[in-house]
Scaffold this motif. Structure first.
Motif, PDB file in Angstrom:
ATOM      1  N   PRO A  97     -47.707  43.267  22.950  1.00 28.21           N
ATOM      2  CA  PRO A  97     -48.290  43.990  21.821  1.00 28.21           C
ATOM      3  C   PRO A  97     -48.448  43.142  20.568  1.00 28.21           C
ATOM      4  O   PRO A  97     -49.344  43.378  19.766  1.00 28.21           O
ATOM      5  CB  PRO A  97     -47.322  45.142  21.586  1.00 28.21           C
ATOM      6  N   SER A  98     -47.610  42.135  20.389  1.00 31.21           N
ATOM      7  CA  SER A  98     -47.715  41.304  19.191  1.00 31.21           C
ATOM      8  C   SER A  98     -48.536  40.041  19.429  1.00 31.21           C
ATOM      9  O   SER A  98     -48.584  39.169  18.572  1.00 31.21           O
ATOM     10  CB  SER A  98     -46.311  40.928  18.707  1.00 31.21           C
ATOM     11  N   GLY A  99     -49.169  39.934  20.591  1.00 35.97           N
ATOM     12  CA  GLY A  99     -49.993  38.777  20.903  1.00 35.97           C
ATOM     13  C   GLY A  99     -49.230  37.634  21.526  1.00 35.97           C
ATOM     14  O   GLY A  99     -49.780  36.562  21.745  1.00 35.97           O
ATOM     15  N   VAL A 100     -47.959  37.836  21.799  1.00 37.34           N
ATOM     16  CA  VAL A 100     -47.140  36.811  22.435  1.00 37.34           C
ATOM     17  C   VAL A 100     -47.212  37.011  23.942  1.00 37.34           C
ATOM     18  O   VAL A 100     -47.088  38.134  24.436  1.00 37.34           O
ATOM     19  CB  VAL A 100     -45.674  36.906  21.939  1.00 37.34           C
ATOM     20  N   GLY A 101     -47.397  35.938  24.682  1.00 38.55           N
ATOM     21  CA  GLY A 101     -47.532  36.029  26.128  1.00 38.55           C
ATOM     22  C   GLY A 101     -46.259  36.491  26.814  1.00 38.55           C
ATOM     23  O   GLY A 101     -45.158  36.109  26.419  1.00 38.55           O
TER      24      GLY A 101
END
Length: 128
Positions: A97-101
């Motif tokens: 959700p925060s753009g972290v893989g």
């Protein structure tokens, strides 16, 4: 009254280990594996802590770094373990959700998951 300590108290300081069953090592699927997929399987099983089967995280990059291999070749070894029935991928890699893989989650088929019995798919594998 007995002054003996409880049984479980002795187990607190024991080191962790990876256990491989003889029936698994003697299976046709295990005997068909080369050294690299076997080493990868041991690495994944080492991350199993007793209750996280199906939620074992291991990315291709981390596995390649820990096994001293190139990251482009490690994916083939994951595929071999899935084909032979030792692993199942429970979730694919994706962006969180925060753009972290987020890396893949793996399940060891020799062990049960959430009170569901182990499938042991590798015992049904036959060489073509």
């Amino acid at each position: 009254m007995s002054t003996r300590r409880p049984y479980k108290q002795h187990k607190k300081g024991t080191p962790q280990f990876v256990m491989l069953y003889n029936w698994m090592i003697d299976s046709e699927a295990w005997l068909d594996l080369k050294a690299q997929p076997r080493a990868l399987y041991l690495l994944i099983k080492r991350r199993f802590n007793g209750n996280n089967n199906g939620e074992i995280y291991l990315s291709h990059r981390d596995a390649a770094q820990l096994l001293n291999m190139h990251r482009n070749s490690i994916g083939r070894y994951f595929d071999i373990l899935v084909e032979h029935g030792f692993l199942k991928q429970t979730s694919r890699p994706h962006l969180g959700p925060s753009g972290v893989g987020q890396s893949s989650k793996w399940e060891l088929t020799e062990l049960s998951v959430n009170q569901r019995p182990a499938t042991k798919e590798f015992m049904r594998w036959r060489k073509k």
